[in-house]
Design an enzyme around this catalytic site. Structure first.
Site, PDB file in Angstrom:
ATOM      1  N   ARG A 162       0.196  -0.888  -0.168  1.00 43.69           N
ATOM      2  CA  ARG A 162       0.426   0.331   0.512  1.00 43.69           C
ATOM      3  C   ARG A 162       0.884   1.262   0.060  1.00 43.69           C
ATOM      4  O   ARG A 162       2.117   1.402   0.471  1.00 43.69           O
ATOM      5  CB  ARG A 162      -0.951   0.218   1.378  1.00 43.69           C
ATOM      6  N   LYS A 191      -2.287  -2.046   7.748  1.00 44.66           N
ATOM      7  CA  LYS A 191      -3.386  -1.651   8.546  1.00 44.66           C
ATOM      8  C   LYS A 191      -3.370  -2.820   9.682  1.00 44.66           C
ATOM      9  O   LYS A 191      -3.359  -3.686  10.006  1.00 44.66           O
ATOM     10  CB  LYS A 191      -4.714  -1.957   7.279  1.00 44.66           C
ATOM     11  N   HIS A 257      -3.054   1.834  -5.790  1.00 45.68           N
ATOM     12  CA  HIS A 257      -3.706   0.853  -5.846  1.00 45.68           C
ATOM     13  C   HIS A 257      -3.844  -0.062  -7.044  1.00 45.68           C
ATOM     14  O   HIS A 257      -4.035  -1.681  -6.445  1.00 45.68           O
ATOM     15  CB  HIS A 257      -4.600   1.503  -4.878  1.00 45.68           C
ATOM     16  N   ARG A 260      -0.754  -1.986  -6.709  1.00 43.42           N
ATOM     17  CA  ARG A 260      -0.838  -2.793  -6.654  1.00 43.42           C
ATOM     18  C   ARG A 260      -2.152  -4.610  -6.119  1.00 43.42           C
ATOM     19  O   ARG A 260      -1.349  -5.608  -6.313  1.00 43.42           O
ATOM     20  CB  ARG A 260      -1.459  -2.179  -5.239  1.00 43.42           C
ATOM     21  N   HIS A 283      -4.111  -8.996   3.897  1.00 46.18           N
ATOM     22  CA  HIS A 283      -5.696  -9.411   3.410  1.00 46.18           C
ATOM     23  C   HIS A 283      -6.150 -10.322   4.622  1.00 46.18           C
ATOM     24  O   HIS A 283      -5.501 -10.873   4.948  1.00 46.18           O
ATOM     25  CB  HIS A 283      -6.351  -9.417   2.282  1.00 46.18           C
ATOM     26  N   TYR A 292      -9.134 -11.481  -7.130  1.00 49.55           N
ATOM     27  CA  TYR A 292      -8.278 -11.746  -7.703  1.00 49.55           C
ATOM     28  C   TYR A 292      -7.942 -12.619  -9.520  1.00 49.55           C
ATOM     29  O   TYR A 292      -7.525 -13.341  -9.425  1.00 49.55           O
ATOM     30  CB  TYR A 292      -6.769 -11.233  -7.073  1.00 49.55           C
TER      31      TYR A 292
END
Length: 331
Positions: A162, A191, A257, A260, A283, A292
């Site tokens: 990120r 995150k 992004h 990414r 994630h 994806y």
């Protein structure tokens, strides 16, 4: 007017005590909550015709909050997802107040009963390998500035980081030890305070080793032409500028992004299993990564080929299957 009825003291406790001390929420979450009320309070002040410091908790009625959310979409031009994010911050504040003051339970219930608006999942934008190689070829690596920009683009593509993870990367977060029998790794701080390690390609290791020469351990890895660490805005501007020089990307919005997403999609095409990609990208849930698995027509065509209905084979009586009869007699 009693203090527990005023909005200000409650909001101060919510932002400085609750989300920091009690919940220990991520910095970006704190900033999101803060920005929500920086927008909401002036709007509420105009609607109820009171100074901001005289607003009461009950002034934030559900009807006023609905007007504010409409203002966010219609006048500020924000997306439905941003609108729902603002509502989530208001609900968190209502839950905090209602859990500590029974007099505000009814108000809290009205706010928390408000529904988020359904939003369409945005399509996954990503770059093909030739497009990504064209992006990497834009920086002029004969100059110091071009070397810095190339290193950042290559790192983003290698790790799928990120933009906040790349701008916060410090020299101490790099482990460049493959030549000494170790592994080249980058430690990313993601995150929610989550930490993960991503392996680095030999080219990435070579470029980063050159970047961090003679730097302190606490220094940023990626620096701008001014010698200061890249900001989020600086990374966005860099990628936009590089994409603008590639004719095949004309008219497309290329952001950090998107790179990414590109990393994830190329891992899928390389046959990497989805759970490994989940860990690679940081994630929490694999359902986030599953998008994806659906992005490439080549994968879909291969899946269809596996299920293709062929010509009907001539049927043969089981009595004519000598191997089967021999098998049955042997039991």
């Amino acid at each position: 007017m009693r203090e527990h009825e005023l909005l200000g003291p409650w909001l101060r406790r919510f932002l400085t005590e609750y989300i920091v001390t009690e919940r220990n929420l991520a910095r970006n979450t704190r900033s999101s909550y803060r920005d929500t009320f920086r927008l909401l309070l002036p709007f509420a002040s105009r609607e109820v015709r009171k100074p901001v410091d005289r607003l009461m908790v009950r002034d934030l009625a559900s009807s006023l909050v609905l007007k504010f959310l409409a203002h966010v979409e219609d006048h500020r031009g924000c997306s439905v997802r941003t609108r729902n994010q603002r509502l989530a911050g208001i609900k968190a504040f209502a839950r905090f107040v209602g859990s500590r003051d029974p007099a505000h339970v009814e108000w809290c219930g009205c706010i928390r009963a408000m529904s988020s608006k359904k939003s369409m999942q945005p399509s996954v934008g990503w770059l093909t390998r030739p497009e990504m190689e064209a992006m990497l070829a834009v920086p002029d690596r004969r100059t110091g500035r071009g070397q810095h920009e190339y290193a950042l683009l290559l790192f983003l593509y290698n790790t799928g980081a990120r933009v906040s993870e790349a701008t916060q990367l410090k020299v101490r977060d790099l482990s460049l030890g493959a030549q000494r029998g170790g592994h080249d790794l980058a430690t990313l701080h993601g995150k929610g305070g989550k930490i993960r390690q991503c392996p680095l390609w030999p080219e990435t290791e070579r470029v980063l080793a050159h970047e961090i020469r003679d730097r302190e351990m606490d220094a940023p890895v990626f620096v701008s032409r001014l010698g200061t660490g890249f900001t989020r805005f600086g990374v966005y501007r860099l990628i936009e500028r590089c994409a603008a020089q590639i004719p095949m990307l004309a008219g497309r919005a290329i952001t950090p992004h998107v790179i990414r997403h590109t990393t994830a999609c190329h891992l899928v095409l390389a046959g990497v299993d989805i759970n490994t990609i989940r860990a690679w990208l940081g994630h929490v849930s694999i359902s986030t990564t599953n998008i994806y698995a659906e992005i490439d027509l080549t994968l879909k065509a291969n899946a269809v080929a596996l299920c293709e209905v062929g010509q009907e084979r001539p049927r043969r009586s089981w009595k004519e299957d000598k191997d089967l009869m021999a098998f049955l007699r042997s039991l």
